[in-house]
Every structure is written in C-alpha cells, then in structure tokens.
Design a protein around this motif. Structure first.
Motif, mmCIF file in Angstrom:
data_model
loop_
_atom_site.group_PDB
_atom_site.id
_atom_site.type_symbol
_atom_site.label_atom_id
_atom_site.label_comp_id
_atom_site.label_asym_id
_atom_site.label_seq_id
_atom_site.Cartn_x
_atom_site.Cartn_y
_atom_site.Cartn_z
ATOM 1 N N ALA A 47 0.607 -0.541 -1.822
ATOM 2 C CA ALA A 47 2.049 -0.397 -1.625
ATOM 3 C C ALA A 47 2.468 1.045 -1.860
ATOM 4 O O ALA A 47 1.754 1.829 -2.508
ATOM 5 C CB ALA A 47 2.808 -1.320 -2.572
ATOM 6 N N LYS A 48 3.632 1.391 -1.323
ATOM 7 C CA LYS A 48 4.280 2.669 -1.596
ATOM 8 C C LYS A 48 5.731 2.380 -1.948
ATOM 9 O O LYS A 48 6.473 1.844 -1.134
ATOM 10 C CB LYS A 48 4.198 3.606 -0.384
ATOM 11 C CG LYS A 48 2.840 4.218 -0.169
ATOM 12 C CD LYS A 48 2.881 5.289 0.915
ATOM 13 C CE LYS A 48 1.526 5.963 1.064
ATOM 14 N NZ LYS A 48 1.551 7.029 2.106
ATOM 15 N N ASN A 50 8.586 0.334 -3.024
ATOM 16 C CA ASN A 50 8.771 -1.122 -2.988
ATOM 17 C C ASN A 50 8.373 -1.719 -1.640
ATOM 18 O O ASN A 50 8.777 -2.828 -1.297
ATOM 19 C CB ASN A 50 10.226 -1.480 -3.311
ATOM 20 C CG ASN A 50 11.206 -0.863 -2.317
ATOM 21 O OD1 ASN A 50 10.804 -0.085 -1.449
ATOM 22 N ND2 ASN A 50 12.475 -1.196 -2.453
ATOM 23 N N LYS A 51 7.574 -0.984 -0.874
ATOM 24 C CA LYS A 51 7.087 -1.476 0.407
ATOM 25 C C LYS A 51 5.593 -1.719 0.310
ATOM 26 O O LYS A 51 4.843 -0.885 -0.184
ATOM 27 C CB LYS A 51 7.391 -0.463 1.520
ATOM 28 C CG LYS A 51 8.884 -0.269 1.780
ATOM 29 C CD LYS A 51 9.110 0.697 2.937
ATOM 30 C CE LYS A 51 10.593 0.871 3.211
ATOM 31 N NZ LYS A 51 10.847 1.818 4.335
ATOM 32 N N ARG A 52 5.163 -2.869 0.792
ATOM 33 C CA ARG A 52 3.748 -3.229 0.704
ATOM 34 C C ARG A 52 3.203 -3.594 2.071
ATOM 35 O O ARG A 52 3.965 -3.840 3.019
ATOM 36 C CB ARG A 52 3.566 -4.413 -0.236
ATOM 37 C CG ARG A 52 4.130 -5.733 0.310
ATOM 38 C CD ARG A 52 3.860 -6.866 -0.649
ATOM 39 N NE ARG A 52 4.328 -8.161 -0.167
ATOM 40 C CZ ARG A 52 3.557 -9.037 0.475
ATOM 41 N NH1 ARG A 52 2.308 -8.735 0.766
ATOM 42 N NH2 ARG A 52 4.046 -10.201 0.854
ATOM 43 N N LYS A 54 1.804 -6.005 4.775
ATOM 44 C CA LYS A 54 2.159 -7.397 5.046
ATOM 45 C C LYS A 54 0.903 -8.260 5.122
ATOM 46 O O LYS A 54 0.472 -8.704 6.185
ATOM 47 C CB LYS A 54 2.960 -7.490 6.345
ATOM 48 C CG LYS A 54 4.298 -6.771 6.292
ATOM 49 C CD LYS A 54 5.201 -7.347 5.201
ATOM 50 C CE LYS A 54 6.549 -6.650 5.173
ATOM 51 N NZ LYS A 54 7.437 -7.187 4.102
ATOM 52 N N PHE A 73 5.475 -4.553 -8.853
ATOM 53 C CA PHE A 73 4.877 -3.360 -8.253
ATOM 54 C C PHE A 73 4.380 -2.465 -9.384
ATOM 55 O O PHE A 73 5.113 -2.193 -10.329
ATOM 56 C CB PHE A 73 5.910 -2.600 -7.419
ATOM 57 C CG PHE A 73 6.243 -3.256 -6.110
ATOM 58 C CD1 PHE A 73 5.539 -2.929 -4.955
ATOM 59 C CD2 PHE A 73 7.257 -4.198 -6.027
ATOM 60 C CE1 PHE A 73 5.841 -3.533 -3.742
ATOM 61 C CE2 PHE A 73 7.577 -4.805 -4.819
ATOM 62 C CZ PHE A 73 6.861 -4.473 -3.678
ATOM 63 N N ASN A 76 1.255 1.991 -7.267
ATOM 64 C CA ASN A 76 1.072 1.938 -5.812
ATOM 65 C C ASN A 76 0.403 0.647 -5.339
ATOM 66 O O ASN A 76 -0.404 0.654 -4.396
ATOM 67 C CB ASN A 76 0.267 3.143 -5.324
ATOM 68 C CG ASN A 76 1.018 4.446 -5.459
ATOM 69 O OD1 ASN A 76 2.236 4.489 -5.283
ATOM 70 N ND2 ASN A 76 0.320 5.517 -5.777
ATOM 71 N N ALA A 77 0.755 -0.436 -5.993
ATOM 72 C CA ALA A 77 0.214 -1.734 -5.596
ATOM 73 C C ALA A 77 1.251 -2.830 -5.816
ATOM 74 O O ALA A 77 2.045 -2.775 -6.759
ATOM 75 C CB ALA A 77 -1.055 -2.051 -6.376
ATOM 76 N N TYR A 78 1.236 -3.815 -4.916
ATOM 77 C CA TYR A 78 2.036 -5.032 -5.060
ATOM 78 C C TYR A 78 1.111 -6.094 -5.631
ATOM 79 O O TYR A 78 0.040 -6.379 -5.065
ATOM 80 C CB TYR A 78 2.576 -5.455 -3.700
ATOM 81 C CG TYR A 78 3.199 -6.826 -3.665
ATOM 82 C CD1 TYR A 78 4.504 -7.030 -4.101
ATOM 83 C CD2 TYR A 78 2.472 -7.921 -3.178
ATOM 84 C CE1 TYR A 78 5.079 -8.294 -4.061
ATOM 85 C CE2 TYR A 78 3.047 -9.187 -3.134
ATOM 86 C CZ TYR A 78 4.342 -9.359 -3.582
ATOM 87 O OH TYR A 78 4.915 -10.607 -3.537
#
Length: 326
Positions: A47-48, A50-52, A54, A73, A76-78
C-alpha cells in the motif's frame, strides 16, 4: 544514432517515474494453527498511504470466520488479521486471491501447522489459487530461490549499479573480482540484517544506494583510468555492496521467513539473488554482442557514455524522491 539515444533516454526516464526502482513488493498470507481446527490469518498487501492493491483473499466453503477482521495500514502495507475454523484441519484447505490474475504482484504464502512445520509457496497471475494437498520439503527452497531471482531482476537500482560496475571493470579479471566483492559484501549485510544482528533505517540506505549509482555514473563519464574506482573497482563494489545488502534485507523482512526453516530460507533467497545477478550479466553480454553485430560502428566507449548518462539521470531522480521521504 542520436535518435536512438534520445528514445532510450526517454524510455529509461519513464521507467524511473513509473517503476520507482525497487517498489515491486510482494503481498503475503500467513495461516498459523491455534489448535487442530482453528487458525489465525494475516493478510498483507502492499500500500501507499491509504491506498492498497486491489487483492482480496477468498477461502473455500469449508472455512468459517470465528472472529471479525482487524484492519490497519502500517509501514506501506494494508494488513488484515482474523481467525478461521475448519473442522477437517489444514490438510485440503483451499483459497484464491481475487484480482491476482490481473496483477504483476506475487503473493508469498506460509502455512504453519500445529507442529510448527511450515509449507511455503508463491501465488501469481498464472497461479492465483492454492490447495494444501501435502507438505513438500522442497517448497521452501524453490520458493525463496524464486523470490531472490525475481527481486534482483525487478530491482532496477541494483541492476543499474551492477551495469555500472561492469563499465568500471576494464578487464575480465577485474570484473570477476568486482562482482565477487559485491556478492560477498551484500551477502554479509543481508544475513546480519535478516537475523537481527544489525538494524538500520531503510530510507537513508535506499537514498545512498541511489547515490552510489550517481557516483559510478560520474566515474564512467570522466573516464579517468587512474582514479581509485577504475584501479580498484572491487573496493567500490564491496563498499557499496554492504548498503545494497540492507536493501535486499528490507524486502526479505516484508516477505518474512518461516520459523522452522529461517536460515535455510535466508540462504536460498541469497542464492536466488546471485542467480538473478548472473542471469542479468549474461543477458547484458548477449545484448552487447547482438547490438555490435547489428550495428558494427558501435564502440564500447560510446556505450559507456550512454550508460553513464542514463544511469546518472535516473539515479538522481530516485535520490531526490528518496531524500523527500526523510
């Protein structure tokens, strides 16, 4: 020739913006036995902010969730964690990763039974699902060798550094010593960092890795055969190789190591890195031979100049981006 150079320059700059060097991190799944029928699940996706990516984990109908998912989060990971139940136990458990068939990301899977034995495998676009049929002792070896090869071949900063090392090694003997020095140095720090002997922040390390490429690019452009870099390239490769080892270790830390085969997995990951390195050097040699055959006027000196400008420009972009993370 000038048009070709300009096209290559634009292409490599585009790669630097879109790939951002060593950011192709794998996802990971860990299923660990609590008892014979209950298991903890940790699902980790790159992730970056709050975007991971899909990617979603889907179990077969024999699996039921016993605790709700906890989501966060971190680094850098979900990460999703929860517990599941399967009356038949681990053997035969099946799952798939939705979205993986359209992704270039690998998923490292670790399944740990009640005896603390680990089965390890890798899922990808060609193999998005898995069913635990039996334990195979060779799985850890093959998995971590494959991960090592993949990591070096998509680690554009490491590949650029190796390319520059080739051009400051003026003889085959120097090239052998230079690559050996790089291998020994990064193996030492990889092992030390992965086993917890040494701990160092990865952001400044990655910045210095980019700086090492800039340094070599300048040395190649200057063509000062009396400089320390050209006279003793093994000193340069081994010195900067220590830092590259920490870079390899940061990726291995995200992948993780099986509890019962930690040392074996670490050694085979390093073997994979070395194999990938040799594959890349062989590919470069073949490419040069083919290019020379297709375009006889091409000289090593001209190629060195192109490599120095390309490598230096891209590494400067990486350096600026990584310094911005401080």
């Amino acid at each position: 020739m000038k048009a070709i150079v300009n096209l290559l320059f634009f292409t490599l700059l585009l790669i630097s913006f879109t790939a951002q060097s060593d950011n192709m991190r794998p996802a990971s799944l860990t299923i660990e036995s609590i008892d014979e029928t209950n298991f903890s699940v940790v699902w980790k996706v790159p992730a970056k902010g709050n975007k991971r990516l899909k990617l979603d984990l889907v179990f077969d109908n024999s699996v039921s969730r016993t605790k709700p998912k906890q989501v966060n989060f971190f680094n850098n990971a979900y990460i999703e964690t929860w517990t599941i139940n399967r009356d038949a136990g681990l053997l035969g458990i099946s799952f798939m990763v939705a979205g993986l068939s359209k992704s270039s990301t690998d998923v490292l899977v670790r399944i740990i039974d009640s005896n603390n034995k680990t089965v390890t495998t890798v899922l990808n676009a060609d193999k998005p699902s898995y069913s635990l049929a039996k334990q195979a002792s060779e799985q850890t070896t093959l998995t971590y060798i494959t991960l090592g090869i993949e990591h070096i071949l998509v680690g554009f900063d490491h590949l650029l550094f190796i390319t520059c090392l080739i051009f400051i090694s003026t003889t085959r003997k120097k090239l052998l010593l230079t690559i050996t020095g790089f291998t020994v140095a990064h193996s030492i720090t990889l092992i030390m960092a992965a086993t917890g002997v040494v701990s160092i922040a990865i952001v400044p390390v990655e910045a210095v890795i980019a700086l090492s490429i800039v340094f070599l690019a300048i040395e190649i452009a200057k063509k000062n055969k009396a400089s320390l870099s050209f006279k003793y390239p093994v000193l340069v490769s081994s010195s900067f190789g220590l830092l590259h080892g920490f870079g390899f270790a940061s990726v291995l830390a995200e992948i993780g190591l099986p509890k019962d085969e930690k040392i074996i997995a670490l050694l085979y990951f390093n073997v994979g890195v070395e194999l990938g390195q040799l594959i890349f050097i062989a590919a470069l040699a073949l490419l040069f031979v083919l290019t020379k055959w297709l375009y006889p006027p091409l000289k090593v000196q001209n190629l060195a100049r192109i490599i120095s400008y390309f490598s230096g420009s891209i590494a400067m972009i990486w350096l600026i981006n990584r310094l911005a993370l401080f």
